[in-house]
Design a protein around this motif. Sequence first.
Motif, PDB file in Angstrom:
ATOM      1  N   THR A 162     115.908 -22.275 -66.587  1.00  0.00           N
ATOM      2  CA  THR A 162     115.130 -23.518 -66.489  1.00  0.00           C
ATOM      3  C   THR A 162     114.086 -23.421 -65.382  1.00  0.00           C
ATOM      4  OG1 THR A 162     116.792 -24.521 -65.026  1.00  0.00           O
ATOM      5  CG2 THR A 162     117.010 -24.930 -67.396  1.00  0.00           C
ATOM      6  N   LEU A 163     114.440 -22.799 -64.257  1.00  0.00           N
ATOM      7  CA  LEU A 163     113.475 -22.646 -63.169  1.00  0.00           C
ATOM      8  C   LEU A 163     112.323 -21.737 -63.595  1.00  0.00           C
ATOM      9  CD1 LEU A 163     115.881 -22.313 -60.100  1.00  0.00           C
ATOM     10  CD2 LEU A 163     114.421 -24.263 -60.675  1.00  0.00           C
ATOM     11  N   LYS A 214     110.055 -23.645 -65.999  1.00  0.00           N
ATOM     12  CA  LYS A 214     109.190 -24.591 -65.275  1.00  0.00           C
ATOM     13  C   LYS A 214     108.032 -23.861 -64.613  1.00  0.00           C
ATOM     14  CE  LYS A 214     112.758 -28.067 -64.263  1.00  0.00           C
ATOM     15  NZ  LYS A 214     113.578 -28.688 -63.194  1.00  0.00           N
ATOM     16  N   PHE A 237     108.768 -22.485 -58.042  1.00  0.00           N
ATOM     17  CA  PHE A 237     109.886 -22.475 -58.989  1.00  0.00           C
ATOM     18  C   PHE A 237     110.417 -21.053 -59.223  1.00  0.00           C
ATOM     19  CE2 PHE A 237     108.527 -26.796 -60.456  1.00  0.00           C
ATOM     20  CZ  PHE A 237     109.765 -27.403 -60.315  1.00  0.00           C
ATOM     21  N   GLU A 283     120.412 -27.094 -64.181  1.00  0.00           N
ATOM     22  CA  GLU A 283     119.565 -26.095 -63.534  1.00  0.00           C
ATOM     23  C   GLU A 283     120.158 -24.700 -63.690  1.00  0.00           C
ATOM     24  OE1 GLU A 283     117.631 -26.472 -59.410  1.00  0.00           O
ATOM     25  OE2 GLU A 283     119.113 -24.874 -59.139  1.00  0.00           O
ATOM     26  N   SER A 284     119.295 -23.746 -63.981  1.00  0.00           N
ATOM     27  CA  SER A 284     119.704 -22.349 -64.123  1.00  0.00           C
ATOM     28  C   SER A 284     118.493 -21.480 -63.850  1.00  0.00           C
ATOM     29  CB  SER A 284     120.234 -22.082 -65.541  1.00  0.00           C
ATOM     30  OG  SER A 284     119.178 -22.202 -66.495  1.00  0.00           O
ATOM     31  N   SER A 307     114.701 -31.483 -68.467  1.00  0.00           N
ATOM     32  CA  SER A 307     115.558 -32.217 -67.524  1.00  0.00           C
ATOM     33  C   SER A 307     116.960 -32.426 -68.083  1.00  0.00           C
ATOM     34  CB  SER A 307     114.924 -33.561 -67.164  1.00  0.00           C
ATOM     35  OG  SER A 307     114.871 -34.410 -68.306  1.00  0.00           O
TER      36      SER A 307
END
Length: 760
Positions: A655-656, A659, A689, A651-652, A647
């Motif tokens: 990161t997605l 996740k 995601f 966001e990129s 967190s």
Amino acid sequence: MISQPSRYRASGSYADAAKKPPSTSSQETKSLTQPAQLPQGVHQHSNWPSDISGWQISAHQESASTRQSSQYCASGSYSNAAKKPPSTSNREAKPLAQSAQLPKDDRRHSNKSSNISGQQASAYQRSTPRTFHPEAKSPSPEAIKKEINSAFAILNNQNFIDAEKAFQVILQKYQGKLSPFNKENITIGLAKSLKEQTYEKKLKARSLLEELRLGGRLNKFGASTIHNLDLTLSLCEQALGFYSAAESRLLRLRQKRTDANERALCTPSGFYAADIANARLWQCMGKHTQSETLLVKIKEVLIAELESKPYAPSAGKLRKHLDRVNISLARLWQSIEKYQLAEDLLLELSSKQPDDSEDILCKPTRRDDINLALAVLWQVMGKYKRAERLLLNMSGKHFEASEDILCKPCWQLDIDLILTRHWEVMGKYNLSERLLLNMSEKNPDDSEEILCKPCGHHLIDLGLARLWQMTDKPDRAERLLLNMSGKHPTDDADSLCKPIGDDEMDLALVRLWETKGKYHLSERLLLNMSGKDPDDSEEILCKPCGNHEFDLALATLWEMMDKPERAERLLLNMIGKHPGEDEDSLCKPSGNHDIDLTLARCWEITGKLGRAKRLVERGCEFYHSNEFELTLLKLSVGQEGFMEMISRYPESANTLLAKSIHYFNLARQQIIQDTPESGQDNLHKALEFVESALQKYPPSAGAFSQKAHCLRMLGRSEQEWKEWFDRAKAFDSSREYRAKTHFWRNREAAALQKLSNLKE
């Protein structure tokens, strides 16, 4: 050797990449007969993408930005990129001009002997005294210069084998009659032609240049004063994978001290060819920040010079240097995912605006290198239709044309090959295969024997073999590769594993055998290529052979073969470290992006997660690399506090994707522990995601593959999930040759089996 399809022009640009360190450009190889001429820089576009045939396995090619194009350096080509300093065997080389042909070895001496015998017989038969004939006049400097220029013209056309012969003819023909300048010139030209061929010839090129260097003078920085010698030698060392030696040589050539600070190292020297070569080398080494800083500063200096003296005699050469800098900068920005900067620059070079209509944006300019760079960039950015339309316009076709017309070659090798690769990425395998077969002058209905017969054009044959491997026709791919190598499937292991001396084909066979599970053949061929034997001691087996690509391929193969300790030892030897060193030394970045990333994965496989994470954390700071950031996130997946940790990142795509992997691993564990309902919930989260990553950001092979894993675990049809695996392979063929931990694979297989049992 079967001749190439005659309609293809000699071209090396995007099609030759390969997969390798950046190769010398045709502009570098212009005749050096003008003493005042500035050395030329590296090729504008011949190495990007470096490996269009897609056979590279360098760990550095995992970048999401360069999956399908493969970096022009390394590797390369289209490679993947890439490639590549790809070595080019130039099987398609055109015949030499008559004046530059080399007599066949088996006739050279016999003809000479027969002529002598004939002269002697005539002398004995003469009834009159022999007439005195004055000695033939020495060749004029103009005649020698003309032949040298002719040889360089062949080299400019990237007909490397013919160029090699032409330079050798001149050396033999005028032995003892060449001026020192001409001899230096010819030796450098010969070395340039050799360095684009096999590994052995690259070594020969290096030896020739070092011998020439010993006879010359050095400046106070230790650089040779012989024109273009050290630049060529550094590029040769780069092609051999000797990055540190190449970097040191370029710094001396740029009159920089190796211990200088970054500001000094990134200040242009005024020797622009060396400056650009240094920037490109740093990109290959993963030193992206230094590479970008140097290129931007070179561009600023060149623009200032041109603005102050637009009509100076040197303005033309300065503009050429600026062109090379712009293309290099666009490639670098693409490789480090600064897509918008790369697109804006390429559109500016094309005299277009981002808000222009599709018709204008997809209209080719007169510069093929810019057009192809833009098409490849749009492919990386997921703008598939736009890239396809531009490539079709370059081919003189309309995107709504019939399949027969679409698959008709335009007979410009660069465009045709990139179009086949683009269709692979789009999943249009039928169009890709049909175009490749037409380029090979074959038909889909031909017999297996004809289909697997090489057409004689190296890149077309490799592209076809790669496509067949990707589309579940591995036996056909293997047969074609063996035919290209002069081997047969029924040959014994000794014959099958004997290198043919063409690095690209040998490595293609290594990788195909890996995907077929024939690890023992892959290992034996790689060891033979490295000058080793399976029965050698551990010390010898783990000693680097000196070829960066061979050594890295062997380390990766050993990881796949459950020999991670051996792989670790080889990787550490490659960067001058020892397993017994302290943790701080072992986890210090080596300066070589590929090796450090592969070493981190090796430690992950062997359970040394703390060490792997420490190296990756330092690598993130040192290389500013997308691959290191994603690897760091993956190392934290499944750990307590992962969601809190991630967190803190903006966001990129990374990161997605991380996740998605996190929820997938949770689901897998829950399914194995007999809580499939909870597992299904987390699988849907994992799918959400990864689909979000694909919708919001440019696509990546990792995202394609992750979606395939999710769909398969969710019980979707094989056709549906397999399509995404195929797209991942098309986007980055090197994924097939990278090891996953057996723990990971076994856990996924166990979960799939559990789900299968529940259905029954």
